[in-house]
Design a protein around this motif. Structure first.
Motif, short mmCIF file in Angstrom:
data_model
loop_
_atom_site.label_atom_id
_atom_site.label_comp_id
_atom_site.label_asym_id
_atom_site.label_seq_id
_atom_site.Cartn_x
_atom_site.Cartn_y
_atom_site.Cartn_z
N ILE A 42 -1.90 -10.35 -89.96
CA ILE A 42 -2.06 -9.18 -89.10
C ILE A 42 -2.17 -7.88 -89.89
O ILE A 42 -2.58 -6.85 -89.35
N CYS A 43 -1.82 -7.90 -91.17
CA CYS A 43 -1.80 -6.65 -91.94
C CYS A 43 -3.20 -6.02 -91.96
O CYS A 43 -4.16 -6.63 -92.43
N PRO A 44 -3.32 -4.80 -91.46
CA PRO A 44 -4.66 -4.20 -91.35
C PRO A 44 -5.29 -3.84 -92.69
O PRO A 44 -6.49 -3.66 -92.77
N VAL A 45 -4.44 -3.75 -93.75
CA VAL A 45 -5.01 -3.41 -95.06
C VAL A 45 -4.89 -4.58 -96.04
O VAL A 45 -4.90 -4.41 -97.25
N HIS A 46 -4.77 -5.78 -95.47
CA HIS A 46 -4.89 -7.02 -96.23
C HIS A 46 -3.83 -7.18 -97.33
O HIS A 46 -4.14 -7.64 -98.44
N LEU A 47 -2.61 -6.78 -97.04
CA LEU A 47 -1.53 -7.00 -97.99
C LEU A 47 -0.75 -8.25 -97.58
O LEU A 47 -0.85 -8.71 -96.44
N ASP A 48 0.02 -8.79 -98.52
CA ASP A 48 0.96 -9.85 -98.17
C ASP A 48 2.33 -9.19 -98.06
O ASP A 48 2.95 -8.87 -99.09
N PRO A 49 2.81 -8.96 -96.86
CA PRO A 49 4.06 -8.21 -96.69
C PRO A 49 5.27 -8.89 -97.32
O PRO A 49 6.31 -8.27 -97.51
N ARG A 50 5.14 -10.18 -97.67
CA ARG A 50 6.26 -10.86 -98.34
C ARG A 50 6.26 -10.61 -99.84
O ARG A 50 7.18 -11.01 -100.53
N ARG A 51 5.21 -9.97 -100.32
CA ARG A 51 5.12 -9.75 -101.77
C ARG A 51 4.68 -8.32 -102.08
O ARG A 51 3.76 -8.09 -102.88
N LEU A 52 5.33 -7.38 -101.45
CA LEU A 52 4.90 -5.99 -101.62
C LEU A 52 5.27 -5.42 -102.99
O LEU A 52 4.81 -4.33 -103.35
N GLU A 53 6.09 -6.13 -103.74
CA GLU A 53 6.44 -5.63 -105.08
C GLU A 53 5.38 -5.99 -106.12
O GLU A 53 5.35 -5.41 -107.21
N GLY A 66 11.63 1.11 -95.76
CA GLY A 66 10.30 0.54 -95.97
C GLY A 66 10.27 -0.88 -95.42
O GLY A 66 11.21 -1.34 -94.77
N ILE A 67 9.17 -1.55 -95.70
CA ILE A 67 9.03 -2.93 -95.24
C ILE A 67 9.77 -3.84 -96.21
O ILE A 67 9.56 -3.78 -97.43
N ASP A 68 10.63 -4.66 -95.67
CA ASP A 68 11.41 -5.55 -96.51
C ASP A 68 11.35 -6.98 -95.99
O ASP A 68 11.50 -7.21 -94.78
N HIS A 101 0.46 0.74 -101.20
CA HIS A 101 -0.70 0.73 -100.31
C HIS A 101 -0.30 0.39 -98.88
O HIS A 101 -1.15 0.38 -97.99
N CYS A 102 0.98 0.09 -98.68
CA CYS A 102 1.47 -0.29 -97.35
C CYS A 102 1.52 0.94 -96.46
O CYS A 102 2.07 1.97 -96.82
N LEU A 103 0.94 0.82 -95.26
CA LEU A 103 0.85 1.96 -94.33
C LEU A 103 2.14 2.19 -93.55
O LEU A 103 2.22 3.15 -92.79
N HIS A 104 3.11 1.31 -93.73
CA HIS A 104 4.34 1.38 -92.93
C HIS A 104 4.01 1.38 -91.43
O HIS A 104 4.63 2.12 -90.66
N CYS A 105 3.02 0.58 -91.08
CA CYS A 105 2.61 0.53 -89.67
C CYS A 105 3.53 -0.37 -88.85
O CYS A 105 3.55 -0.28 -87.63
N GLY A 106 4.24 -1.27 -89.51
CA GLY A 106 5.18 -2.14 -88.80
C GLY A 106 4.53 -3.33 -88.12
O GLY A 106 5.23 -4.11 -87.45
N ALA A 107 3.22 -3.51 -88.28
CA ALA A 107 2.57 -4.65 -87.59
C ALA A 107 3.16 -5.98 -88.06
O ALA A 107 3.35 -6.90 -87.25
N CYS A 108 3.47 -6.08 -89.35
CA CYS A 108 4.04 -7.34 -89.87
C CYS A 108 5.44 -7.57 -89.29
O CYS A 108 5.82 -8.72 -89.01
N VAL A 109 6.18 -6.49 -89.08
CA VAL A 109 7.53 -6.63 -88.50
C VAL A 109 7.42 -7.08 -87.03
O VAL A 109 8.12 -7.98 -86.58
S1 SF4 Z 1 3.69 -2.35 -92.61
FE1 SF4 Z 1 1.53 -2.58 -92.04
S2 SF4 Z 1 0.39 -2.10 -93.90
FE2 SF4 Z 1 2.49 -2.51 -94.53
S3 SF4 Z 1 2.53 -4.67 -95.07
FE3 SF4 Z 1 3.17 -4.51 -92.91
S4 SF4 Z 1 1.28 -4.80 -91.74
FE4 SF4 Z 1 0.66 -4.33 -93.87
#
Ligand code: SF4
Ligand code: SF4
Length: 275
Positions: free
Chosen positions: A210-221, A192-194, A240-248
């Motif tokens: 950049i997160c398309p669903v407005h999450l803070d990828p540093r605080r996914l917990e 997952g995103i870490d 709710h994370c799409l695992h799209c990898g945009a944040c990575v």
């Molecule tokens: S993987 Fe995508 S949906 Fe998940 S936190 Fe990163 S940018 Fe947002």
């Protein structure tokens, strides 16, 4: 709903990541082709079920069984890998990605034209896979069936373009029934995103922007409130994370000059204390 005009900050980072090649785009090219092939070959085929021609009722039952099978298969994928289908296999998300490309380059006519062509081509192929669930390829070349087949194709392709341009990621956040199901069943993925604060983080905020669903990828917990629509409140943001990898992708670009491994990555999450 997500609109290009409402997210100038996000499109700034979309533009930055699209300025360079990235391995995820290659992976997604393969996974998206597989998705379209599955729609075309497994589900599609002019009222066919298990290779035999059937009437409309049995065709509908076959589509229902295929959808139920899809839920089971993706649940099995969710156990180790979370919502990987959302980020790499879902054609609806890919439509949104093409729509983003258009808005990320407001002053580059060539890039916008290419974005429109990609969106129209993908929407047409996706619509064709769905139309072929109900009619044979031959209907496109035999009058008068051709009029209906081409009209259905044009209508469906037009709808998917409007969907991508108007609702875009807002559909993923609030309305997608598959996403709703995944937000409940997505529990402890092995991949997952870490966010690893021990690695390089310049605190630029690009991953969240950049997160398309407005999450803070540093605080996914952290548990989050429902964004509205069909989505639930109270689950960790990771659900709710799409695992799209945009944040990575963004993090890899934005930390390049700082050196060291980027803080954001696809790996086993929750294996260390959070910042
Ligand atoms: S993987 Fe995508 S949906 Fe998940 S936190 Fe990163 S940018 Fe947002
Ligand atoms: S994109 Fe990377 S460097 Fe920037 S805030 Fe996010 S984790 Fe930190």
């Amino acid at each position: 709903m997500t609109s290009g005009k409402l997210e100038p900050d996000r499109f700034k980072y979309v533009r930055i990541v699209l300025s360079r090649a990235h391995r995820y785009r290659w992976y997604r090219g393969v996974s998206m082709s597989v998705s379209l092939l599955v729609l075309l070959v497994v589900v599609g085929g002019a009222h066919r079920a298990l290779g035999r021609s059937v009437d409309l009722t049995h065709g509908l039952v076959a589509v229902g069984v295929a959808i139920a099978g899809f839920y089971v298969v993706t649940f099995l994928v969710n156990i180790p890998a979370g919502r990987m289908f959302c980020g790499f296999g879902c054609p609806v998300g890919q439509l949104s990605r093409f729509a983003d490309t258009i808005d990320a380059f407001p002053k580059d006519a060539g890039r916008r034209r290419r974005g429109w062509l990609e969106l129209l081509a993908f929407a047409t192929v996706l619509a064709l896979t769905c139309v072929l669930w109900w009619t044979s390829p031959g209907a496109f070349v035999s009058w008068p069936a051709a009029a209906t087949a081409w009209s259905a194709l044009a209508l469906l392709a037009g709808y998917t373009v409007v969907h991508a341009r108007v609702w875009r990621w807002g559909f993923c956040r609030k309305l997608c029934p598959i996403g709703l199901y995944y937000s409940v069943v997505q529990t402890s993925p092995l991949v997952g995103i870490d966010f690893d604060p021990a690695r390089t983080c310049t605190d630029c905020g690009g991953c969240a922007a950049i997160c398309p669903v407005h999450l803070d990828p540093r605080r996914l917990e952290d548990p989050i409130a429902s964004p509205g629509g069909l989505a639930f409140s109270g689950f960790p943001a990771a659900n709710h994370c799409l695992h799209c990898g945009a944040c990575v992708e963004a993090c890899e670009h934005l930390t390049r000059k700082a050196g060291g491994p980027p803080a954001m990555g696809f790996r086993r999450p929750h294996d260390r204390p959070r910042a």
